[in-house]
Enzyme design. Structure first.
Site, PDB file in Angstrom:
ATOM      1  N   ASP A  13       0.849  -1.189   0.000  1.00  0.00           N
ATOM      2  CA  ASP A  13       0.000   0.000   0.000  1.00  0.00           C
ATOM      3  C   ASP A  13       0.889   1.246   0.000  1.00  0.00           C
ATOM      4  O   ASP A  13       2.093   1.168   0.297  1.00  0.00           O
ATOM      5  CB  ASP A  13      -0.898  -0.039   1.244  1.00  0.00           C
ATOM      6  CG  ASP A  13      -1.795   1.177   1.353  1.00  0.00           C
ATOM      7  OD1 ASP A  13      -2.407   1.559   0.342  1.00  0.00           O
ATOM      8  OD2 ASP A  13      -1.879   1.747   2.459  1.00  0.00           O
ATOM      9  N   ASP A  15      -0.253   5.181   0.927  1.00  0.00           N
ATOM     10  CA  ASP A  15      -0.493   6.144   2.007  1.00  0.00           C
ATOM     11  C   ASP A  15      -0.413   5.466   3.369  1.00  0.00           C
ATOM     12  O   ASP A  15      -1.071   4.456   3.614  1.00  0.00           O
ATOM     13  CB  ASP A  15      -1.878   6.788   1.839  1.00  0.00           C
ATOM     14  CG  ASP A  15      -1.995   7.577   0.543  1.00  0.00           C
ATOM     15  OD1 ASP A  15      -1.400   8.657   0.467  1.00  0.00           O
ATOM     16  OD2 ASP A  15      -2.663   7.090  -0.386  1.00  0.00           O
ATOM     17  N   LYS A 205      -9.735  -2.328  -2.438  1.00  0.00           N
ATOM     18  CA  LYS A 205      -9.543  -3.018  -1.165  1.00  0.00           C
ATOM     19  C   LYS A 205     -10.693  -2.665  -0.221  1.00  0.00           C
ATOM     20  O   LYS A 205     -11.153  -1.530  -0.242  1.00  0.00           O
ATOM     21  CB  LYS A 205      -8.206  -2.581  -0.545  1.00  0.00           C
ATOM     22  CG  LYS A 205      -6.991  -2.911  -1.399  1.00  0.00           C
ATOM     23  CD  LYS A 205      -5.692  -2.386  -0.779  1.00  0.00           C
ATOM     24  CE  LYS A 205      -5.603  -0.875  -0.846  1.00  0.00           C
ATOM     25  NZ  LYS A 205      -4.293  -0.363  -0.354  1.00  0.00           N
ATOM     26  N   ASP A 230      -1.261  -0.465   6.134  1.00  0.00           N
ATOM     27  CA  ASP A 230      -1.453   0.144   7.451  1.00  0.00           C
ATOM     28  C   ASP A 230      -2.896   0.065   7.930  1.00  0.00           C
ATOM     29  O   ASP A 230      -3.189   0.454   9.060  1.00  0.00           O
ATOM     30  CB  ASP A 230      -1.019   1.614   7.425  1.00  0.00           C
ATOM     31  CG  ASP A 230      -1.913   2.468   6.533  1.00  0.00           C
ATOM     32  OD1 ASP A 230      -2.195   2.040   5.391  1.00  0.00           O
ATOM     33  OD2 ASP A 230      -2.328   3.558   6.972  1.00  0.00           O
TER      34      ASP A 230
END
Length: 278
Positions: A13, A15, A205, A230
């Site tokens: 991922d 961000d 996602k 995250d």
């Protein structure tokens, strides 16, 4: 755990993992570039469709990350694949989304209607009663859009009530920018779902569609593949839905205490991406 020995394929991922806003998270540049230098397969997966692949690659380079544009997977690249499979006859799309997404869909040959622009002349609901809503909109596509407002929602709602397909790029509730939680596209989706009673089809996602595209295109061995993110809600859940191992990093939206409120668990937990290197 030596992750570099255990895995050949790293799905990562952006961000909260590689950067926060416009700042690279410490250790992330070294980790990514080391993976690529040691010939690991590194795929970048993001629900953010604000930038095209090429624009995203420019951001990578500016921060010092190496990246092959063909390994950048956004919901903007995924939506064209999804539309061709699920709505093969679609031609006209009403879109709530940033310019990068509009460019992706336009380049794919779709005629784009932008409700946020069309609603600028409206001041009241009564004005909308005389507004000409096109009845040949095939699909409504909703993503993060800073111009999403009541009249844009009103236009989309009318199209949905006329029978248009309903796709959300993701259902994310928020993302982190600096120290702020920014409302994300899931907020816009829920607005429309509540108003119309329709449920959006989600392609990003935590659903597995984006990973399935990567696995198909690159022939991945799932036992040698890991998802790193995250977010327990999107990244880790996508890994679980895809049947691969997961690593949660605590540099973004989830802290260690926050893991406990979820029934599912990541395979591993690290403070940040830099911990991959030990």
């Amino acid at each position: 755990m030596n992750f570099l020995e255990k895995y050949d394929n790293f799905c990562i991922d952006l961000d909260g993992v590689m950067w926060n806003g416009h700042t690279a998270i410490p250790g992330s540049v070294d980790a990514i570039n080391h993976l690529i230098k040691t010939q690991k397969n590194v795929f970048f997966i993001t629900n953010n469709a604000a930038l095209t692949r090429e624009e995203l690659q420019t951001k990578f380079i500016a921060m010092g990350f190496e990246a092959d544009v063909k390994n950048l997977y956004t919901t903007g690249t995924a939506i064209t694949k999804y539309l061709s499979r699920k709505y093969p006859n679609a031609k006209k799309i009403a879109l709530m989304g940033m310019p990068g997404l509009r460019k992706c869909l336009t380049n794919a040959g779709y005629h784009i209607i932008y409700p946020a622009e069309m609603g600028k002349s409206l001041k009241t609901v009564e004005d909308f009663a005389d507004f000409d809503v096109e009845n040949d909109i095939d699909v409504i596509v909703v993503a993060y859009d800073v111009n999403f407002d009541y009249f844009a929602a009103l236009y989309c709602s009318a199209c949905l009530q006329n029978g248009a397909g309903f796709i959300g790029l993701n259902a994310d509730r928020f993302f982190i920018f600096g120290k702020m939680r920014i409302p994300a596209s899931g907020c816009s989706l829920r607005f429309l779902e509540t108003a119309t009673g329709r449920k959006a089809e989600i392609i990003g996602k935590p659903l597995s569609f984006m990973f399935e595209l990567i696995a198909e295109e690159h022939g991945l061995d799932l036992s040698r593949t890991v998802m790193i993110g995250d977010s327990m809600e999107s990244d880790i859940m996508m890994g679980i839905n895809s049947g691969i191992d997961t690593i949660l990093v605590l540099s973004g939206v989830t802290n260690r205490d926050g893991i406990e409120k979820y029934e599912h668990r990541p395979s591993y937990v690290m403070e940040c991406l830099g911990d991959l290197l030990g």
